[in-house]
Motif scaffolding. Sequence first.
Motif: not given
Length: 119
Positions: A13-20
């Motif tokens: 996952p991308t960092p943004a997806e991981l944050r979500r």
Amino acid sequence: MTLIPHANEKSVPTPAELRRQVARATGRLRDTAVHVGRLVEDKTPDPVLAGALRTATRLRDTAARAGRLAGQRNLDSAKAGAGRAATLARANRTALVTVAGVLTAAVLARRARRARRTK
């Protein structure tokens, strides 16, 4: 040679997806904690809740005081108090062990009485 991921491989996952994902998981955990807290509160007798509230208030006040002391970086009074308590404990070991034993026996006797009453 290019590597093509297979259909059954997971992508990173991308960092943004991981944050979500973390935000969603955190929200679910928070909701579960609130739900469990309400269930426990509903099933807990009022005197126990009152005692827990008093204890929580004392702990909060103590934590705030400790935070202020740490913020001032003047821990001399805390060190002195801890030193006095340690000296008192060393000087009165027998009394402290006796009191701890008596309290333990009283708690165990009370639990045994309650267990017999509920049967």
